[in-house]
Design a protein around this motif. Structure first.
Motif, short mmCIF file in Angstrom:
data_model
loop_
_atom_site.label_atom_id
_atom_site.label_comp_id
_atom_site.label_asym_id
_atom_site.label_seq_id
_atom_site.Cartn_x
_atom_site.Cartn_y
_atom_site.Cartn_z
N GLN A 175 50.78 74.13 -71.97
CA GLN A 175 50.83 75.29 -72.87
C GLN A 175 52.04 75.19 -73.79
OE1 GLN A 175 50.90 79.07 -70.89
NE2 GLN A 175 50.39 80.18 -72.75
N LYS A 176 53.19 74.81 -73.24
CA LYS A 176 54.40 74.69 -74.06
C LYS A 176 54.33 73.49 -75.00
CE LYS A 176 57.52 77.05 -70.89
NZ LYS A 176 58.68 76.91 -70.02
N CYS A 177 53.86 72.37 -74.50
CA CYS A 177 53.75 71.17 -75.34
C CYS A 177 52.77 71.39 -76.48
CB CYS A 177 53.32 69.97 -74.50
SG CYS A 177 54.54 69.38 -73.32
N ASN A 178 51.62 71.99 -76.16
CA ASN A 178 50.59 72.20 -77.17
C ASN A 178 51.01 73.24 -78.21
OD1 ASN A 178 49.15 70.40 -75.64
ND2 ASN A 178 47.68 71.89 -74.88
N HIS A 229 50.95 71.89 -84.76
CA HIS A 229 50.28 72.65 -85.80
C HIS A 229 48.82 72.21 -85.86
CE1 HIS A 229 49.29 74.53 -89.58
NE2 HIS A 229 48.84 73.35 -90.01
N LEU A 230 47.92 73.18 -85.73
CA LEU A 230 46.48 72.89 -85.76
C LEU A 230 45.89 73.34 -87.08
CD1 LEU A 230 45.66 74.24 -82.19
CD2 LEU A 230 46.08 71.86 -82.84
N ASP A 231 45.23 72.44 -87.80
CA ASP A 231 44.56 72.81 -89.04
C ASP A 231 43.39 73.75 -88.76
OD1 ASP A 231 46.27 71.36 -90.67
OD2 ASP A 231 45.03 69.55 -90.56
N GLU A 232 42.69 73.50 -87.68
CA GLU A 232 41.57 74.33 -87.23
C GLU A 232 41.86 74.75 -85.80
OE1 GLU A 232 38.92 75.21 -89.05
OE2 GLU A 232 39.65 74.07 -90.77
N PRO A 233 41.64 76.00 -85.44
CA PRO A 233 41.89 76.44 -84.06
C PRO A 233 41.14 75.60 -83.02
CG PRO A 233 41.52 78.34 -85.45
CD PRO A 233 41.22 77.12 -86.29
N SER A 234 39.98 75.10 -83.39
CA SER A 234 39.20 74.29 -82.45
C SER A 234 39.84 72.93 -82.18
CB SER A 234 37.77 74.10 -82.97
OG SER A 234 37.78 73.42 -84.22
N ILE A 290 42.48 72.35 -80.81
CA ILE A 290 43.13 72.38 -79.50
C ILE A 290 42.31 71.61 -78.48
CG2 ILE A 290 42.10 74.55 -78.69
CD1 ILE A 290 45.75 73.42 -78.15
N ALA A 291 41.02 71.47 -78.72
CA ALA A 291 40.15 70.73 -77.80
C ALA A 291 40.60 69.28 -77.65
CB ALA A 291 38.71 70.78 -78.28
N TYR A 292 41.18 68.70 -78.71
CA TYR A 292 41.67 67.33 -78.62
C TYR A 292 42.76 67.22 -77.55
CZ TYR A 292 39.52 66.77 -83.25
OH TYR A 292 38.66 66.74 -84.31
N LEU A 293 43.67 68.20 -77.54
CA LEU A 293 44.77 68.17 -76.59
C LEU A 293 44.32 68.51 -75.17
CD1 LEU A 293 47.55 69.82 -78.75
CD2 LEU A 293 47.19 67.39 -78.30
N ILE A 294 43.39 69.43 -75.06
CA ILE A 294 42.88 69.79 -73.73
C ILE A 294 42.18 68.59 -73.10
CG2 ILE A 294 41.18 71.23 -72.52
CD1 ILE A 294 41.89 73.44 -74.59
N ARG A 295 41.33 67.92 -73.87
CA ARG A 295 40.64 66.74 -73.35
C ARG A 295 41.63 65.64 -72.97
NH1 ARG A 295 39.68 61.85 -74.02
NH2 ARG A 295 40.80 61.76 -75.96
N GLY A 311 50.88 63.85 -84.05
CA GLY A 311 50.26 62.67 -84.63
C GLY A 311 48.88 62.40 -84.07
N TYR A 312 48.72 62.64 -82.79
CA TYR A 312 47.42 62.44 -82.14
C TYR A 312 46.38 63.39 -82.73
CZ TYR A 312 43.81 62.18 -78.58
OH TYR A 312 42.60 62.04 -77.94
N VAL A 313 46.74 64.69 -82.84
CA VAL A 313 45.81 65.68 -83.38
C VAL A 313 45.45 65.35 -84.83
CG1 VAL A 313 45.56 68.10 -84.05
CG2 VAL A 313 46.45 67.53 -81.81
N GLU A 314 46.43 64.94 -85.62
CA GLU A 314 46.18 64.58 -87.01
C GLU A 314 45.26 63.37 -87.09
OE1 GLU A 314 50.03 64.17 -88.79
OE2 GLU A 314 50.44 66.33 -88.62
N ALA A 315 45.47 62.39 -86.24
CA ALA A 315 44.62 61.18 -86.25
C ALA A 315 43.20 61.53 -85.84
CB ALA A 315 45.20 60.12 -85.32
#
Length: 80
Positions: free
Chosen positions: A31-34, A38-43, A45-50, A71-75
């Motif tokens: 929760q703290k790391c995530n 910055h998420l462009d789209e609220p959805s 967050i699924a990338y980080l949860i998975r 960087g991972y979310v952006e990629a």
């Protein structure tokens, strides 16, 4: 070189627990790391949860680096 020898996701605490050897144990609160990402789209967050639940070692490595999870979310956003 530091080698991860054990990684586990704890559903109760929403943490990725990492053991590097008999003496070094690290816990990443998802929760703290995530929250720092910055998420462009609220959805997105699924990338980080998975990642935290299926690719524990990679999550821990990225969470331990400045901007690693960002960087991972952006990629992933570019890829999809």
């Amino acid at each position: 070189m530091i080698k991860i020898i054990f990684v586990m996701y704890n559903h109760e605490t929403d943490c990725v627990n990492v053991s590097l050897d008999d003496k070094i144990h690290v816990s990443f609160n998802c929760q703290k790391c995530n929250a720092s990402v910055h998420l462009d789209e609220p959805s997105d967050i699924a990338y980080l949860i998975r990642l935290a639940r299926e690719e524990l070692g990679l999550y821990a490595k990225l969470a331990s680096r400045d901007g690693g999870l960002q960087g991972y979310v952006e990629a992933m956003g570019e890829f999809n």
